[in-house]
Design a protein around this motif. Structure first.
Motif, PDB file in Angstrom:
ATOM      1  N   UNK A 185      -3.219  -3.612   2.847  1.00 31.14           N
ATOM      2  CA  UNK A 185      -2.296  -3.628   3.982  1.00 31.14           C
ATOM      3  C   UNK A 185      -3.060  -3.145   5.202  1.00 31.14           C
ATOM      4  N   UNK A 186      -2.864  -3.846   6.310  1.00 33.03           N
ATOM      5  CA  UNK A 186      -3.471  -3.413   7.567  1.00 33.03           C
ATOM      6  C   UNK A 186      -2.376  -2.662   8.324  1.00 33.03           C
ATOM      7  N   UNK A 187      -2.640  -1.387   8.569  1.00 29.03           N
ATOM      8  CA  UNK A 187      -1.598  -0.531   9.138  1.00 29.03           C
ATOM      9  C   UNK A 187      -1.508  -0.741  10.653  1.00 29.03           C
ATOM     10  N   UNK A 188      -0.418  -0.262  11.262  1.00 25.39           N
ATOM     11  CA  UNK A 188      -0.305  -0.382  12.717  1.00 25.39           C
ATOM     12  C   UNK A 188      -1.494   0.254  13.447  1.00 25.39           C
ATOM     13  N   UNK A 200      -0.676   0.229  -8.295  1.00 27.93           N
ATOM     14  CA  UNK A 200      -0.168   0.101  -6.924  1.00 27.93           C
ATOM     15  C   UNK A 200      -0.511   1.289  -6.021  1.00 27.93           C
ATOM     16  N   UNK A 201      -1.426   2.163  -6.458  1.00 25.08           N
ATOM     17  CA  UNK A 201      -1.897   3.227  -5.559  1.00 25.08           C
ATOM     18  C   UNK A 201      -2.593   2.581  -4.358  1.00 25.08           C
ATOM     19  N   UNK A 202      -2.560   3.292  -3.219  1.00 19.96           N
ATOM     20  CA  UNK A 202      -3.220   2.778  -2.010  1.00 19.96           C
ATOM     21  C   UNK A 202      -4.242   3.770  -1.522  1.00 19.96           C
ATOM     22  N   UNK A 203      -5.361   3.281  -1.016  1.00 23.93           N
ATOM     23  CA  UNK A 203      -6.369   4.174  -0.454  1.00 23.93           C
ATOM     24  C   UNK A 203      -7.086   3.470   0.690  1.00 23.93           C
ATOM     25  N   UNK A 204      -7.532   4.281   1.640  1.00 19.51           N
ATOM     26  CA  UNK A 204      -8.171   3.716   2.821  1.00 19.51           C
ATOM     27  C   UNK A 204      -9.572   3.217   2.477  1.00 19.51           C
ATOM     28  N   UNK A 205      -9.927   2.089   3.077  1.00 21.93           N
ATOM     29  CA  UNK A 205     -11.237   1.501   2.805  1.00 21.93           C
ATOM     30  C   UNK A 205     -11.746   0.866   4.091  1.00 21.93           C
ATOM     31  N   UNK A 248       0.599  -5.407   8.629  1.00 24.06           N
ATOM     32  CA  UNK A 248       1.843  -4.694   8.963  1.00 24.06           C
ATOM     33  C   UNK A 248       2.007  -4.519  10.467  1.00 24.06           C
ATOM     34  N   UNK A 249       0.970  -4.879  11.229  1.00 24.20           N
ATOM     35  CA  UNK A 249       1.089  -4.764  12.687  1.00 24.20           C
ATOM     36  C   UNK A 249       2.043  -5.801  13.254  1.00 24.20           C
ATOM     37  N   UNK A 250       2.205  -6.893  12.528  1.00 27.66           N
ATOM     38  CA  UNK A 250       3.087  -7.937  13.037  1.00 27.66           C
ATOM     39  C   UNK A 250       4.218  -8.224  12.051  1.00 27.66           C
ATOM     40  N   UNK A 251       4.698  -7.156  11.432  1.00 27.00           N
ATOM     41  CA  UNK A 251       5.692  -7.355  10.382  1.00 27.00           C
ATOM     42  C   UNK A 251       6.941  -6.517  10.625  1.00 27.00           C
ATOM     43  N   UNK A 252       8.046  -6.999  10.084  1.00 25.55           N
ATOM     44  CA  UNK A 252       9.299  -6.283  10.268  1.00 25.55           C
ATOM     45  C   UNK A 252       9.634  -5.402   9.073  1.00 25.55           C
ATOM     46  N   UNK A 253       8.804  -5.477   8.027  1.00 21.63           N
ATOM     47  CA  UNK A 253       9.047  -4.635   6.842  1.00 21.63           C
ATOM     48  C   UNK A 253       7.715  -4.124   6.323  1.00 21.63           C
ATOM     49  N   UNK A 254       7.750  -3.065   5.486  1.00 20.99           N
ATOM     50  CA  UNK A 254       6.500  -2.567   4.906  1.00 20.99           C
ATOM     51  C   UNK A 254       5.945  -3.545   3.866  1.00 20.99           C
ATOM     52  N   UNK A 255       4.696  -3.349   3.490  1.00 18.82           N
ATOM     53  CA  UNK A 255       4.101  -4.181   2.439  1.00 18.82           C
ATOM     54  C   UNK A 255       4.878  -3.986   1.134  1.00 18.82           C
TER      55      UNK A 255
END
Ligand SMILES: [Zn+2]
Ligand SMILES: [Zn+2]
Length: 277
Positions: A185-188, A200-205, A248-255
């Motif tokens: 997921x690309x965050x805002x 489904x864990x998430x980590x920054x890369x 997610x920068x151009x999305x109306x809901x979270x991943x």
């Protein structure tokens, strides 16, 4: 299921999956399968026990310095649940032509055998463990095992992630279970978080680097976006693997991995057509 039987509030993922099916009728069968799989998992989710790993922050930090946290021995597995989930997931996949008939038969045989089922699951969980026995017939059953193990792994990951700081983790595989990412997921703030395909864990890369071979040369990464711009795919020209991302920068809901993995099937097809895997 008729109207009267429906639970009052459907989980958001299922609502989004139904919307996806309306928007893209080509994906109807994949959506229906995903909904069935989610509903199966919900049946056991509530009774999944926590893993036996010690959940104290200092201990977890120490463990994380050497590798992923959760060993197979930590998982508390109710084998009758796994047997049920593996069979039911395989049957659903078979109905939607997402599993070969021969693989379906293998699932039936292995799940009937109290000795072989744990061997199958362990070899899937820790494929690099040289000491673990393997089942030659396990080939092709990875997706079924994943579906059966998902409730256990996501519950374990949630418990661990609440206690551990992952900011020091810079590897391409999952800090919790060691699995590979297949979605990000690309965050805002324009960070890229990888999402484990298993727990489904998430980590920054790194935003550019290939998580599979660590190639970070921009000219050797090919990327393309979905028509609506919501998804991006980055393919590595060194190892020929690819990863998808939800922007997610151009999305109306979270991943939502259960939704986004189906919504990106056309991108998978495009990548495979170009020879990536
Ligand atoms: Zn994981
Ligand atoms: Zn690569």
């Amino acid at each position: 299921m008729n109207e009267a039987q429906q639970p009052r509030a459907e989980p958001r993922e299922i609502v989004e999956l139904r919307r996806l099916k309306e928007e893209q009728p080509d994906l109807a069968s994949a959506v229906d399968l995903q909904i069935e799989l989610l509903q199966l998992q919900r049946r056991v989710q509530a009774r999944v026990p926590l893993p036996s790993i010690r959940l104290d922050t200092a201990y977890l930090r120490e463990l994380l310095a050497t590798g992923p946290l959760l060993r197979f021995e930590h998982l508390k597995i109710d084998w009758s649940d796994i047997r049920f989930l593996a069979r039911a997931a395989a049957a659903a996949m078979r109905t939607h032509e997402a599993l070969e008939a021969s693989d379906m038969r293998k699932v039936e045989i292995i799940t009937r055998d109290a000795d072989r089922l744990p061997i199958l699951v362990r070899a899937w969980y820790e494929p690099a463990d040289q000491n673990a026995p393997i089942l030659p017939e396990a080939e092709g059953l990875g997706t079924v095992v994943l579906q059966a193990m998902r409730p256990i792994l996501t519950r374990a990951a949630d418990a661990i992630l609440a206690r551990v700081d992952l900011s020091g983790w810079s590897r391409g595989n999952c800090p919790v279970c060691g699995g590979e990412p297949d979605l990000a997921v690309i965050t805002p703030a324009a960070d890229r978080l990888l999402i484990c395909s298993r727990c489904l864990a998430r980590w920054r890369f790194d935003q550019i680097m290939c998580p599979f071979c660590r190639n970070a040369e921009r000219s050797r990464i090919t990327s393309f976006t979905s028509r609506d711009g919501r998804y991006r795919l980055s393919a590595c020209d060194v190892c020929e693997r690819y990863i998808k991302a939800y922007d997610a920068r151009r999305a109306s809901r979270p991943v939502m991995p259960a939704v986004d993995s189906v919504a990106t099937l056309p991108l998978d097809a495009a990548a495979m057509q170009r020879g990536y895997k």
